[in-house]
Every structure is written in C-alpha cells, then in structure tokens.
Design an enzyme around this catalytic site. Sequence first.
Site, PDB file in Angstrom:
ATOM      1  N   TRP A 114       0.831  -1.206   0.000  1.00 28.47           N
ATOM      2  CA  TRP A 114       0.000   0.000   0.000  1.00 28.47           C
ATOM      3  C   TRP A 114       0.868   1.260   0.000  1.00 28.47           C
ATOM      4  O   TRP A 114       0.496   2.273  -0.591  1.00 28.47           O
ATOM      5  CB  TRP A 114      -0.907  -0.014   1.232  1.00 28.47           C
ATOM      6  CG  TRP A 114      -1.769   1.208   1.378  1.00 28.47           C
ATOM      7  CD1 TRP A 114      -3.028   1.403   0.870  1.00 28.47           C
ATOM      8  CD2 TRP A 114      -1.444   2.419   2.083  1.00 28.47           C
ATOM      9  NE1 TRP A 114      -3.494   2.651   1.220  1.00 28.47           N
ATOM     10  CE2 TRP A 114      -2.550   3.289   1.950  1.00 28.47           C
ATOM     11  CE3 TRP A 114      -0.336   2.850   2.798  1.00 28.47           C
ATOM     12  CZ2 TRP A 114      -2.568   4.565   2.526  1.00 28.47           C
ATOM     13  CZ3 TRP A 114      -0.340   4.107   3.366  1.00 28.47           C
ATOM     14  CH2 TRP A 114      -1.451   4.944   3.231  1.00 28.47           C
ATOM     15  N   HIS A 115       2.028   1.171   0.641  1.00 28.07           N
ATOM     16  CA  HIS A 115       2.869   2.362   0.776  1.00 28.07           C
ATOM     17  C   HIS A 115       3.538   2.778  -0.528  1.00 28.07           C
ATOM     18  O   HIS A 115       3.905   3.945  -0.675  1.00 28.07           O
ATOM     19  CB  HIS A 115       3.937   2.135   1.860  1.00 28.07           C
ATOM     20  CG  HIS A 115       3.402   2.255   3.246  1.00 28.07           C
ATOM     21  ND1 HIS A 115       2.774   1.213   3.897  1.00 28.07           N
ATOM     22  CD2 HIS A 115       3.389   3.295   4.114  1.00 28.07           C
ATOM     23  CE1 HIS A 115       2.409   1.608   5.106  1.00 28.07           C
ATOM     24  NE2 HIS A 115       2.762   2.863   5.260  1.00 28.07           N
ATOM     25  N   GLY A 116       3.718   1.875  -1.445  1.00 24.63           N
ATOM     26  CA  GLY A 116       4.333   2.301  -2.694  1.00 24.63           C
ATOM     27  C   GLY A 116       4.785   1.165  -3.568  1.00 24.63           C
ATOM     28  O   GLY A 116       4.824  -0.002  -3.142  1.00 24.63           O
TER      29      GLY A 116
END
Length: 478
Positions: free
Chosen positions: A325-327
């Site tokens: 989700w963060h990248g």
Amino acid sequence: MLFNSPSFALFFPVVFVIYWFASRKSLIFQNLILLIASLYFYGCWDYRFLFLLLFSIGLDYFTGLYIGQATKVSTKKIWLIVSVSVNLSFLGVLKYYNFFADSFATVLSGLNFNVTPAFLNLVLPVGISFYTFHGLSYVIDIYKERIKPERNFIDYAVFVSFFPLLVAGPIERATHLLPQIQRKRKFDYNQAMDGLRQVLWGLFKKVVIADNCAEYVNLIFDHSDTYSGSTLLLGAFLFSMQIYGDFSGYSDMALGTARLLGIELLRNFAYPYFSRDIAEFWRRWHISLSSWFRDYVYFPLGGSRGSLGLQVRNTFIIFLLSGFWHGANWTFIAWGGLNAIFFLPLLLSNNNRNHIEIVAKGQVLPSLGDFFRIVTTFIITTFAWIIFRAESINHAISYIGGIFSTSLFTVPQIKPGYLLTLIAVFICIEWLGREEPYAIARLGYKWPRIIKYAFYYLIVIALFVFAGDQQQFIYFQF
C-alpha cells in the site's frame, strides 16, 4: 497546499470565518462550504486530478445506492465488485503499473527474453490511496449492512473529500464521520482551543523535529557508501524520528484542524515508540490503516481463527499488503514482510495482546523490564525503517552492511548538534503526555496560567527559531 505553508495560513482562516459565521444557521451551507473548500484545497495540488477525485466520489455514491436498493444478494455483489474493481484498477494503473511492468521485464530478462516494457509517464495523484480506501470501506459497509447508503450527495462528498484528512489520512469510516457531517455543528470554545493546541504540537513535530531530521537523513542515505557505520546508525535513528514527527505531526494537524470545525476524526497515532513489542507498535502506528486492513482483509480471511498455518498466512498477507500500500517498490514489500517476521513469534506464542494499556500508566518512569522492551522494540522498528527508506533492496543491504562494520564504533562523521537536544526534549514531552490523545493535551493544565501560556509561546518561538527547511510530508507520496 501544506498545513505548514503561508497559503494554508491564509486559506484556513477564510474557511473558518465563513463556516462559522456565514453558515452557522444552516447545515446545508456548512457542508457545502466544506465541500467547496475541500475541492479547492485538493485542486491546489493539481487541478487535473479533481476529475479523478470527483469520479471516485460519484462511483461509490451511486454503487452504494444500488447496493442498498438491491433485493437480491447476487445484485448487491455485482455492484460491490464494480466499485472495488474500478477503484482498485485506477489505483493499480496510476500507482503500480510501472512497477509491475518493470518487474515483469526483469523476470523475463533473467529467462533470456529481452522485453522493453511500455511505461506510463503519469504523476501519482496525491492522496489517492487514502480517498480510495474511504470509498471502499463505505461501499463494503453498505454491502455488509453495517450502514445504510447516504442519499445526500453533498454529505457523502464531504465524507470522502474533507480537506484535513484528504491527502494523508487518517482513513475515516462512514460509521464514524458521516453522522457528524449529517448533524449541524455548533462552535465549541473548548473543542476549538483543544484543536489549536493539537495543531501547535503537530507543527512542532513536523517543522522542528521532522524537517530538521530530514536534512541529515537525506544526506546520509543519499551518500551512504561514504559514511562510517556509526554515521549510518545515526541516519537510521534520525529517520525513525523524522517519519514519526512527519506523519504523526500531519495527523495532529489534521485532527486539530477538524476540531476547529467541530468534527472529531479517528486517532491515528498513540505513542508507538513507547511500545513494548511489535504487536503493540502496530496497534499504535497509523491506527486507521492497520484497523482498515484488520476489518476488511484480515477478519474476512479468518483472522486468528483456524489452523496455525492459516493464521501465519493471514498475518503475512496483511503485512505484505500494508507494505505494498505504501508504494510501488520492493523495499516496501520487504519492509512489510520483515514486520510480519517480527510479529510471528508473538502470534505463535499467543503473546500478541500482552500490552494493551499505555506503558507505566500513572507512573513517572517505566520499570526496568518495560524500558528494556521499549528500547528493543524501537531498535527492531528502526532496523525495518532502513529498508523502508532505502532506494532499493540493494541499497538497503548495502546500508545495513555498512552499519555492521568496524566503523560502527567510531565517532559519527556528521554531528547534528542541537537537533539531538531538541529530540531529547521532544521525547520527554511525549513521555509526560503519553496518557492523553496528544502530548500537550493536558500537560501543564494545572500550572499557573502565566507558566502554562509561557510554555505554549516557547513552542511557537521554537517553530521560528529551530524550523528546518520546508519538506514535503512523507506520506503524500502514498
């Protein structure tokens, strides 16, 4: 438009005055002003992405209505699939397409197939992961019959686009925020003053702690091959302080700004660096995201029920998804996987809920056992942050290898000077206020009036005297 920018200092007072004075007698006008202000706020980042935000709002608003009106489970499921698939498709293409294309080409080249992937030259819309998750939770909650669909489009649009949380959270739930939007707000002086204090503390975290740390962190990580192990260790420590000051500072400013408008947002941080194990850390760090994955992914997968193998599987799925989700980088996935490994012994030994209450509640100092556990948890968390901050897996391996060298026992080549003193003061204030929603919520509340306000003015002075160079909020890229 950053919370700590002159443009926001002009924008918010105008919104505040119009909101409370021009529309104080009408709920419709209150919400309409919030919607206009939120769209303007988002448009200041890049007006071209307003269409995407409005499309996402419209998609989930109408699919929510269709799910609520449907009489057959199969029809409800079709509309749920439409919402989830379209939302995740936009998120996948804009955020992850280039990552998957590059990874696929790398795999094929390892099999002696030369492929030149077609990359998309797109700018990632700010906050897309946050407002996408707002909409998804709303539609899923309607499908699960936890809530009824909202028929007022303006109210729903405000829920998704409310500007304090729009670009970096917290990730709100319709069950919590929509009822507040649906009722008229009246100005509450105590709530507003509480909001101002939280904004002030959030600014201190961001401007004084995070932005100053960022200067050294960028220098050390960008040239890690030239620095000693002790300097690299210092860089890792400073990044731990930077990301906490940056993200929790944003959350404090978001919650405080919302309070000034008569709205209470979900708490996103609860002193995570005072955690006694990694499970407690994840209950206290980015709470809205952790709870979102718990409620909408982990529990539907079976949670901690079922066989040991299923529990391990579910744990890894959650942490890997959180990392992803963060990248779009293997470093985030590796970071998530490493945290799953840290968490696993607690799960297997059924000790993952040993520490629910805040540490040393009602006491000035922790016990030696708790102090040791706090330090140990901070060390392994900082170790994981190295992978999170690194440009690539190879960079992370090189950085960690550089720490564990003979130069670890030398004097760091970079000396942050007064920054370490500021961090020490910051940690002490956070510790003293750890039983409150934010550190200075009640700190000094019973002091003489002159001393209490002198303390607040010292924080304001520190914002000007010790402010670092303005840095983008880290979580805007997610």
